[in-house]
Design a protein around this motif. Structure first.
Motif, PDB file in Angstrom:
ATOM      1  N   ASN A   4      87.745  71.000  91.910  1.00  0.00           N
ATOM      2  CA  ASN A   4      88.895  71.645  91.256  1.00  0.00           C
ATOM      3  C   ASN A   4      89.232  72.968  91.920  1.00  0.00           C
ATOM      4  N   SER A  55      96.339  66.619  92.444  1.00  0.00           N
ATOM      5  CA  SER A  55      95.527  65.502  91.973  1.00  0.00           C
ATOM      6  C   SER A  55      94.831  64.790  93.128  1.00  0.00           C
ATOM      7  N   GLN A  98      92.805  73.872  93.516  1.00  0.00           N
ATOM      8  CA  GLN A  98      93.620  75.032  93.109  1.00  0.00           C
ATOM      9  C   GLN A  98      93.953  75.900  94.314  1.00  0.00           C
ATOM     10  N   VAL A 147      91.574  66.812  93.108  1.00  0.00           N
ATOM     11  CA  VAL A 147      90.796  66.777  91.860  1.00  0.00           C
ATOM     12  C   VAL A 147      90.407  65.346  91.523  1.00  0.00           C
ATOM     13  N   SER A 161      82.681  68.531  90.036  1.00  0.00           N
ATOM     14  CA  SER A 161      84.046  68.580  89.513  1.00  0.00           C
ATOM     15  C   SER A 161      84.584  70.012  89.594  1.00  0.00           C
TER      16      SER A 161
END
Ligand SMILES: Nc1ncnc2c1ncn2[C@@H]1O[C@H](COP(=O)(O)OP(=O)(O)OP(=O)(O)O)[C@@H](O)[C@H]1O
Length: 588
Positions: free
Chosen positions: A84, A131, A88, A134, A80
């Motif tokens: 992420n 999203s 980003q 992620v 995760s």
């Protein structure tokens, strides 16, 4: 694969290392999760059901189970984090690309699009794309691996029962297909309404003074609330599609498969080789573990749609043609020649027709005429803000298209009708990032434009902070600052679009004297409503409806006794230009 998703995925490929590590952790965590029920099945069938509780073996199973749970938690945490990080980075890169594209778009783009919609693309849409990395990619890969692992484990236990459970998959795929068809138009509308909300917000904030002065608060609030309400209704429509198609249908399929499993167990329990209770437990446990990822995957579809539509919007901006950067930079002497210039903003209504003029260094050309007669449009064409529709525009004998816009603009000092001041120090606003302009030069140009005494009186002098849009300056001070900014880099060409419109008569007289100085050695083009400021121009063009109506020096035009002479006399008597006959704002 959808081309937008494909293009979005190429951004993640720049972080291959993180992606591979993330996928590795994901695989490890998923395998650890899938192996758990297998250990429980061994415990039930080999130890609990046959009452064979050998402490060493049971403890080993318990330790194994615990170890797998820990490994799975660590793996999911690491993956995760990595996904992420990718998300980003991609969003940061996309935002930079969108912004750097936006500031290189031609002026015509901003005529067609509202700035709030542009802000929405830079903020909301890029956020929605996040999203994809992620939630969607990570989750989809994880859930697919999990499903595969579960199906393999099921097959190891009982192939027949596994096939019954696998019937869930085609049913789920059909639901996903239907969901995609129904939800895409709703998601598109939702995003464009969100963009509309941003546009209205931005416009209202910028026009706040007018709204309040005209007591229009209620109307603006009502209009905003209508768009907001529409956005809400569309979101609800989307949620209804989600609510109807996703969880309830999948739950129904789950119940049917569970009933099928129990029926097979019941039917085979009376036969010679019944299904072991541990196997049934493992299947029920696996089915439960299978259904959650399936529901989550279908939920991710909603996110995927949002990301796809946001991606479409962002890429459509990134693919907009930008201002041409082609051309060979040349140090200009400052000769300008325009022949038979024609232009239309919409391609239908002509704004300029057959305008010709030439200006040499040391000369000043003045453009005068009624509101809407095309003066600022000529300035925009000189700056290369719009491509020429007709005629020729040359600097030092070279067509503008050959020279490169940046190179031409660097050698022009432009004072716009409505100058823009950035939040920052006064010195920063004068330099605007251009190198080689020291403080002495700044004071020199401030003296020239009659602003030095004002700046000297400020406690922080050149370092005084200016508010966004120069709100802590008067309109006249903003204009003088913009004049100083144009002069700071010692340009070869000076273009003044109503540079003295907002200053008092005394400052105007001083500025006219400063301009007489600044004009030396430079080609100057000045748009002026106050004719008194351009009486010593080398040539005056009087424009009317985009055409040159009269031209010549002041004395010659006065002697002609035409429109210019009448305007000049009216102004001399203190009458306003706008009262002279042609309706204001009339299209040329
Ligand atoms: N960005 C634009 N898009 C479409 N039409 C425009 C645009 N800018 C100006 N126009 C139109 O072009 C015509 C000429 O406008 P322009 O700004 O050149 O006039 P102007 O002589 O400078 O007027 P003013 O003295 O009021 O500044 C006007 O009819 C105006 O409505």
């Amino acid at each position: 694969m959808n081309p937008t998703v494909q293009r979005l995925l190429t951004y993640a490929m720049a972080h291959r290392g993180w992606l591979l590590r993330g996928l590795g952790w994901l695989l490890l965590a998923t395998m650890a999760e899938v192996a758990g029920p297998l250990l429980i099945k061994i415990f039930i069938d080999d130890h609990l059901a046959v009452r064979n509780m050998v402490p060493g073996a049971v403890l080993a199973l318990a330790a194994g189970y615990l170890g797998l749970q820990l490994l799975s938690a660590l793996g999911f945490y690491r993956q995760s984090l990595l996904f992420n990080r990718i998300a980003q980075s991609v969003v940061q890169r996309l935002r930079e690309q969108v912004f750097s594209t936006a500031i290189r778009l031609p002026a015509s783009y901003f005529d067609r699009h509202r700035s709030g919609a542009l802000i929405s693309r830079i903020t909301n849409d890029t956020e929605a794309i996040m999203s994809l990395y992620v939630q969607v990619i990570g989750q989809l890969v994880q859930k697919c691996v999990l499903l595969l692992g579960i199906l393999c484990s099921m097959a190891l236990l009982d192939l027949h029962l596994m096939l019954v459970c696998a019937m869930l998959l085609p049913a789920v795929l059909a639901v996903m297909w239907l969901y995609q068809r129904l939800s895409v138009p709703v998601v598109r509308t939702t995003r464009s309404l969100l963009s509309e909300i941003n546009s209205r917000l931005n416009e209202s904030l910028q026009g706040m003074a007018v709204i309040q002065a005209m007591v229009q608060e209620r109307r603006f609030a009502e209009e905003f609330s209508a768009v907001n309400g529409e956005h809400w209704a569309t979101r609800i429509r989307g949620l209804k599609i989600n609510g109807l198609l996703l969880r309830p249908l999948i739950d129904l399929f789950y119940m049917l498969v569970l009933i099928g499993l129990l029926a097979i167990y019941a039917r085979e329990s009376g036969q010679s080789s019944p299904i072991q209770v541990g196997v049934l437990y493992a299947f029920i446990s696996y089915l439960g573990r299978m259904i959650e990822p399936i529901i989550e995957m279908t939920n991710q579809l909603g996110q995927l749609q949002q990301s796809m539509v946001a991606g479409e919007r962002v890429f459509s901006l990134l693919d907009e043609p930008r201002e041409s950067t082609l051309g060979s930079p040349l140090a200009l002497e400052g000769r300008i020649s325009c022949r038979d210039l024609g232009f239309s903003y919409d391609g239908v209504h002509p704004v300029l027709e057959g305008v010709s003029f030439a200006v040499r260094p040391g000369q000043m050309l003045a453009l005068v005429g009624h509101t809407g007669s095309g003066k600022s449009t000529i300035i925009s064409l000189l700056m290369g803000f719009y491509p020429l529709a007709q005629g020729q525009l040359c600097f030092d004998g070279h067509p503008i298209a050959q020279l490169g816009l940046a190179s031409v603009r660097r050698q022009i000092g432009l004072v716009q009708q409505d100058p823009f001041i950035f939040a920052g120090s006064l010195a920063d606003n004068l330099r605007l990032g251009r190198s080689g302009i020291d403080d002495a030069r700044l004071w020199q140009v401030l003296e020239e434009v009659q602003l030095a005494a004002f700046v000297r009186a400020l406690p922080a002098g050149l370092e005084s902070a200016l508010d966004e849009g120069g709100r802590n300056l008067s309109a006249g001070q903003r204009q003088l600052l913009s004049f100083a900014r144009a002069l700071a880099c010692d340009p070869k060409i000076l273009i003044l679009d109503e540079a003295t419109a907002s200053v008092d008569s005394q400052t105007e007289a001083a500025l006219t004297a400063a301009l007489a100085c600044a004009r030396r050695g430079r080609a100057t083009i000045a748009v002026a409503h106050r004719l008194s400021t351009i009486v010593d121009a080398d040539e005056i063009l009087l424009l009317s409806r985009g055409r040159v109506q009269e031209r010549g020096r002041h004395e010659a035009l006065m002697a002609q006794g035409g429109h210019y002479a009448r305007l000049f006399e009216m102004q001399s008597q203190g009458a306003w230009l706008e009262q002279s006959g042609e309706p204001a704002g009339q299209r040329a």
